[in-house]
Every structure is written in C-alpha cells, then in structure tokens.
Scaffold this motif. Structure first.
Motif, mmCIF file in Angstrom:
data_model
loop_
_atom_site.group_PDB
_atom_site.id
_atom_site.type_symbol
_atom_site.label_atom_id
_atom_site.label_comp_id
_atom_site.label_asym_id
_atom_site.label_seq_id
_atom_site.Cartn_x
_atom_site.Cartn_y
_atom_site.Cartn_z
ATOM 1 N N SER A 86 27.473 -1.423 0.295
ATOM 2 C CA SER A 86 26.075 -0.951 0.444
ATOM 3 C C SER A 86 25.493 -1.520 -0.948
ATOM 4 N N SER A 90 22.374 -4.081 -0.410
ATOM 5 C CA SER A 90 20.745 -4.089 -0.937
ATOM 6 C C SER A 90 20.334 -5.284 -1.726
ATOM 7 N N GLU A 93 19.067 -7.523 1.009
ATOM 8 C CA GLU A 93 17.938 -7.224 1.544
ATOM 9 C C GLU A 93 16.816 -7.578 0.590
#
Length: 217
Positions: A86, A90, A93
């Motif tokens: 995760s 991030s 992104e």
C-alpha cells in the motif's frame, strides 16, 4: 582469479528511526524513490528505469505489479515482478501522469523533466550526511527491506521471490495466489513494529559515538 580490490563493505540495514531521519533530509524526488525501494526491495537501477508500460493493475488487491523486462534484471535471464504494497502504491499514484514514460523523474537544470539515472547523486550524498549516515549506500535500503521481512516472520522462500534471489521463478509462473502472498508479506513492513531491529553496524556506530563522547557503554 584476481584478488578483490580492497575489503568489501558489509550490508548496512537501517532502523526505523534512521529511516525517518534519512527520508526527512532527502529532496522530494529521492524521498519518493527511497520509500519505494524500502517497500519493494528493488535495486537502484530498477527503480530508476521503472516505466508505466510495465504496470499491470490488480484491482482485486488495489495495487499494481510491474513486469520488469529481463534486460533490467540483474543477470538478464528472465522477467521479474515488482509487487507494490500500500505504501509503494501510494508512491506510484503520486507519480502518475508526471512523466509520459518513467515513473520517477525530476527537473534537471536547463533541461525538461526527465528520468533519474541513479539515486546516488550529490543530493543523496548530502542528505545521508545530514541524517548521520555518511556511509549509507542506496543498496542498503534493499538490505533494510530484507531485514524487515525476516523480522516480520516472512518465509525465506517468499523473501527470495520479493528480492529476486530465486533463479527459478519467471513471470509466466506467477499465480494470483503467489502475488497475494508477496503482497501480504510486503504489507507487514508498512509500519514500524515494536520489535528491536538494530543491525550490528548500528550497534558499532552507537558504541563508537559513546566512546568519542567519553560515555561508558
């Protein structure tokens, strides 16, 4: 065989406190790259060459994997997967749409936004000194990933697959189940544990600092 020139430096994984000091000193582009390496275990040349064309989204897990071509893998024998947890996702992104081909890029002086050829640039060297880690290598971030995975109780075979130490696995042999396994393992290192995880190198540095300050250990 010719003798090795000089003594090889041992790996130098860093603690969570050292990691936070380093990240706080790095400029934004290197901080994002370092964070990605710490959460995936990839080598410097892989993170520098990471391309959007390699991305394979996995909606079921809410993450992406990157299918790395053989020419970007050490040994150049087979393609490998970079699996994002995760935190790594991030980072991806935040980088999305910044550069048309490469995930990580920076604005060079008098040049347009472009890829970063190596993390070991003057900004890295200055930041590590300010963080009190003057001899830290970029590759030590990868060693840190391995240390944290082991500390988290991840199976050795899984660690080998994450760090690409296993020579028998090729991308075509990855299954959804195996990707889930690698993702679950990497999720275990997204936050600090309550475990004591100093390396021998950290202990040596602390002991040397105490001696220099005249404090008995």
């Amino acid at each position: 065989m010719l003798p090795l020139a000089g003594k090889q430096r041992p790996p130098r994984p860093i603690s969570w406190d050292e990691r936070e000091k380093l990240l706080s000193e790095l400029p934004a582009h290197l901080r994002e790259m370092a964070l990605f390496v710490l959460n995936t275990g990839v080598r410097d040349d892989v993170v520098c060459n990471l391309k959007w064309d390699w991305e394979l989204p996995i909606p079921e897990l809410g993450i992406s994997v990157f299918e790395t071509p053989a020419e970007n893998v050490k040994g150049r024998r087979m393609t490998k997967l970079v699996v994002c947890n995760s935190v790594a996702q991030s980072v991806i992104e935040r980088a999305r749409n910044a550069h048309p081909t490469h995930v990580f890029a920076m604005q060079w002086r008098h040049h347009p936004l472009g890829p970063i050829r190596t993390m070991n640039i003057s900004a890295w060297q200055s930041a590590r000194k300010r963080a009190g880690l003057p001899d830290l290598h970029v590759h030590d971030l990868r060693h840190t990933t391995g240390m944290l995975l082991r500390e988290a109780g991840v199976a050795q075979v899984t660690i080998r697959d994450i760090l690409w130490h296993s020579g028998s696995t090729i991308t075509d042999h990855y299954t959804t189940g195996q990707i889930k396994e690698l993702h679950a393992a990497l999720e275990k290192i997204t936050t600090p544990s309550n475990k004591w995880n100093k390396s021998i190198q950290s202990l040596r540095a602390e002991a040397a600092a105490r001696r220099q300050n005249g404090v008995n250990s």
